[in-house]
Design an enzyme around this catalytic site. Structure first.
Site: not given
Length: 292
Positions: A22, A96, A124, A145
């Site tokens: 990401m 993470v 998320s 997100h």
């Protein structure tokens, strides 16, 4: 609520924490829109690999969405945020999906950031207010997100925590406008909207494969051909990262008690085996090109 598009405002310089899937995806998106990015991770080796991946993603983004409309932004990679924090117009944390790790990273960067710098946690599933106690100024914290790949998906889920301030929300809207992304602001809750709906469905799809009812290929074929899912839930799992998916499912299960969110044995086995999806070359499918 869909927010109105904000004006581009001042030049954006963002600090991205975490050079994983990401973090590099968000960096790619920003560079394509002329935004200067300082990308932070714990080692030069990780950052060297991230530069290789970002270069590949910039090429892929051009193939998928056409040439960039702005001159590319400048990328700087560092192992400490200290030198760049004072000039950043926004900080995006993309480490993470673990509450403890995120809280530690957010605490450190918020303590060093000038007051009023928006601190954005990209998550998320983890409620923003669970992280607010870790930061120096909870009013500067909000959530996003971004979906993967960030450069190809035009909408972003934005999470306003109970303590998120108007100024931080407005600054995030300005940044997303520069990035060409449409924000949809939702209330803080475990999994928000997208993960609350998508992740249990993926878990159900994996359970169908686990029980021998159908193969992964057939599950995805039926979901795309009969129900209009764009890629199929199990290809989507590989794109998300099965390890990240399982982390998010645990968050949902622990906070809302929904048994549909209890990760099924097949997902847990894939995590144990290191078959995390596209980023490892194998998940429900095999991939020749590995994106770490």
């Amino acid at each position: 609520m869909v927010t109105p598009t904000a004006g581009p405002g001042k030049e954006q310089r963002i600090l991205v924490l975490g050079a994983g899937v990401m973090g590099t995806g968000i960096t790619t998106l920003a560079l394509r829109h002329g935004v200067h990015v300082t990308l932070v991770d714990t080692s030069d080796a990780i950052l060297t690999a991230a530069r290789t991946r970002i270069a590949a993603e910039l090429r892929m983004a051009q193939l998928l969405t056409g040439p960039a409309e702005a001159d590319p932004g400048e990328l700087t990679t560092v192992t400490s945020a200290r030198t760049a924090i004072g000039t950043a117009t926004a900080v995006i944390e993309a480490v993470v999906e673990d509450v403890t790790v995120k809280a530690r990273v957010l605490a450190a960067v918020s303590a060093a950031a000038p007051p009023g710098t928006p601190i954005i946690t990209n998550t998320s599933s983890i409620p923003v207010d669970e992280l607010a106690d870790a930061v120096a100024r909870p009013e500067d914290l909000l959530g996003t997100h971004f979906m993967n790949p960030s450069y190809a998906i035009p909408m972003v889920e934005v999470i306003r925590g109970p303590r998120s301030g108007d100024a931080a929300m407005a600054a995030a809207a300005d940044l997303l406008a520069v990035l060409g992304r449409k924000p949809v602001v939702v209330r803080d809750a475990p999994g928000f909207v997208t993960s609350r709906l998508l992740h249990p469905m993926i878990n159900d799809a994996a359970r169908v494969v686990q029980e021998g009812t159908a193969s992964a290929e057939d599950v995805d074929a039926l979901m795309t051909g009969c129900l209009g899912h764009p890629t199929g839930p199990l290809r989507t799992a590989d794109l998300i990262g099965i390890d990240n998916l399982v982390d998010a499912l645990w968050v949902l299960h622990k906070r809302i008690g929904d048994d549909r969110s209890l990760p099924c044995d097949l997902l847990l086995q894939k995590v144990r085996d290191g078959h995390h999806g596209r980023k490892t070359g194998r998940g429900f499918y095999h991939y020749e090109e590995v994106f770490r």
